[in-house]
Design an enzyme around this catalytic site. Structure first.
Site, PDB file in Angstrom:
ATOM      1  CB  THR A  14      48.082  -5.709  59.074  1.00  0.00           C
ATOM      2  OG1 THR A  14      47.840  -4.624  58.175  1.00  0.00           O
ATOM      3  CG2 THR A  14      46.819  -5.983  59.874  1.00  0.00           C
TER       4      THR A  14
ATOM      5  CB  THR B 142      45.900 -19.265  61.219  1.00  0.00           C
ATOM      6  OG1 THR B 142      45.744 -20.289  60.246  1.00  0.00           O
ATOM      7  CG2 THR B 142      47.315 -18.702  61.081  1.00  0.00           C
ATOM      8  CG  ASP B 143      45.108 -24.678  60.778  1.00  0.00           C
ATOM      9  OD1 ASP B 143      45.210 -23.692  60.018  1.00  0.00           O
ATOM     10  OD2 ASP B 143      44.385 -25.659  60.518  1.00  0.00           O
ATOM     11  CD  GLU B 144      46.860 -20.943  56.307  1.00  0.00           C
ATOM     12  OE1 GLU B 144      47.798 -20.639  55.549  1.00  0.00           O
ATOM     13  OE2 GLU B 144      45.696 -20.583  56.136  1.00  0.00           O
TER      14      GLU B 144
ATOM     15  CE1 TYR C  73      47.114 -14.993  57.896  1.00  0.00           C
ATOM     16  CE2 TYR C  73      47.018 -17.256  57.099  1.00  0.00           C
ATOM     17  CZ  TYR C  73      46.584 -16.273  57.965  1.00  0.00           C
ATOM     18  OH  TYR C  73      45.618 -16.548  58.896  1.00  0.00           O
TER      19      TYR C  73
ATOM     20  CB  ALA D 221      56.179 -16.163  57.983  1.00  0.00           C
TER      21      ALA D 221
ATOM     22  CE  LYS E 297      47.118 -14.441  62.771  1.00  0.00           C
ATOM     23  NZ  LYS E 297      46.327 -13.379  63.467  1.00  0.00           N
TER      24      LYS E 297
ATOM     25  CG  ASN F  54      41.501 -27.714  49.072  1.00  0.00           C
ATOM     26  OD1 ASN F  54      41.020 -27.680  50.201  1.00  0.00           O
ATOM     27  ND2 ASN F  54      42.610 -27.081  48.746  1.00  0.00           N
TER      28      ASN F  54
END
Length: 365
Positions: free
Chosen positions: A105, A139-141, A175, A177, A179, A274
């Site tokens: 995707t 994303t910032d990830e 994920y 990687a 993006k 968190n």
């Protein structure tokens, strides 16, 4: 670009959490026409759009972004002025369990969309071609993680670093990687082929219509059902929390006013551990839906996620300086609205989980 003139905007993933917020904002606050392209996976839900789905400026098309002929048909049928690309697999834990869907995707789907957008753009002329935009939402990830404040304060410099638009990519999960790969494709299509693209990288979103695999909705719903509130590790991971409707406003600002070829970081200015997020939700529930015991008593510490990033923090000064965007919600105001929304929309919560996901632990490999 003339922003007073009504445009046709394709929003991929418009039935998802952030995508539906963008669609609602476009219909409610602009005069643009919106085409929502979504294949309706587990996280896509048209119930998130019932407030606007009868509007004549809104259209829905059920297609997978990997479907070459389907996407080509969408471009030919609607002749868009802007593409806002939000369709993505986005849950880190699911990417640990099954990376393949994320590659398909996020990378193959983005490639397919870029190629169909390029073919469409190449046959345009005049102002229609000059004003076309392809806005990729990321994303910032992709940046990896940052040092925890405890580490920095122990060092000689004592300065907390943040992600800027120039931060090098260092993704940690399948994920992020995937993006990162999609971001690189978008920039390559701009540089090599001249496709007028923009990229945004956002911090953690929260708010209404969020699928309950993510921390905040999961904690709210588990708390209401007297279930454990799972916190990874010690809960000291830090995220910058961005209210989803603030994010939607920022994305529209970038899509319509951003500079071609530029990247804009979008953050909420709300760094929270968190565990503090979970405790804040518990305190709100203690007030608005009290019970005999404290909701905090349900907190349960569980084994940490593999490869879990410690801290994300966005420097959003560029979008503020160049486009005049700042978040309207503080974390305190946004989280209160979010908790109240979930209390008032239990039917939506039940429908989105039926038969697909019952808030079980994912990504525990």
């Amino acid at each position: 670009m003339n922003n007073n003139q009504a445009k046709t905007i394709i929003v991929t993933g418009g039935a998802g959490f952030i995508g539906s917020a963008v669609v609602r904002e476009l219909i409610n606050s602009t005069n643009h026409n919106v085409v929502n392209v979504d294949k309706l996976t587990y996280a896509g839900n048209l119930e998130s759009l019932t407030t606007i789905d009868q509007n004549p400026r809104y259209k829905f098309e059920k297609f997978d972004i990997c479907d070459i002929q389907g996407i080509k048909q969408i471009f030919e049928k609607y002749q868009p002025d802007i593409v806002m690309h939000l369709a993505a697999e986005s849950h880190v834990d699911r990417s640990i369990d099954g990376p393949g869907e994320f590659i398909q995707t996020n990378i193959v789907g983005t490639y397919t969309l870029l190629e169909q957008a390029r073919a469409y753009w190449n046959q345009l002329d005049g102002d229609k071609k000059a004003n076309f935009r392809f806005h990729h939402v990321s994303t910032d990830e992709v940046y990896g993680d940052l040092p925890h404040p405890d580490e920095v304060l122990d060092s000689e410099q004592g300065i907390l670093p943040m992600f800027t638009e120039e931060t090098a990519y260092e993704p940690s999960s399948p994920y992020s990687a995937s993006k990162a790969g999609s971001d690189h494709l978008v920039r390559a299509w701009q540089r090599t082929f001249g496709l007028p693209t923009l990229v945004t990288n956002c911090s953690n979103n929260y708010g209404p219509y969020h699928f309950p695999e993510k921390l905040i909705p999961l904690v709210i719903l588990n708390a209401l059902e007297d279930k454990p509130l799972p916190v990874y590790g010690q809960g000291n991971q830090i995220r910058d929390w961005l209210y989803v409707e603030d994010h939607a406003r920022a994305l529209i600002k970038v899509a319509t006013n951003g500079q071609v070829g530029e990247t804009y970081n979008i953050g909420g200015h709300n760094e929270k551990q968190n565990i503090d997020v979970v405790k804040t939700i518990c305190k709100i529930l203690d007030k608005v839906k009290p019970k005999e015991t404290k909701y905090e008593d349900q907190i349960t510490y569980v084994a940490d996620r593999p490869g879990h990033d410690m801290r994300y923090a966005i420097d959003a000064s560029k979008i503020q300086k160049e486009l005049g965007w700042t978040p309207q919600e503080t974390f305190e105001s946004g989280i209160k609205k979010t908790v109240e929304w979930y209390l008032d929309n239990q039917a939506w919560c039940k429908h989105v989980q039926d038969g697909s996901y019952q808030r079980e632990r994912l990504g525990n490999k």
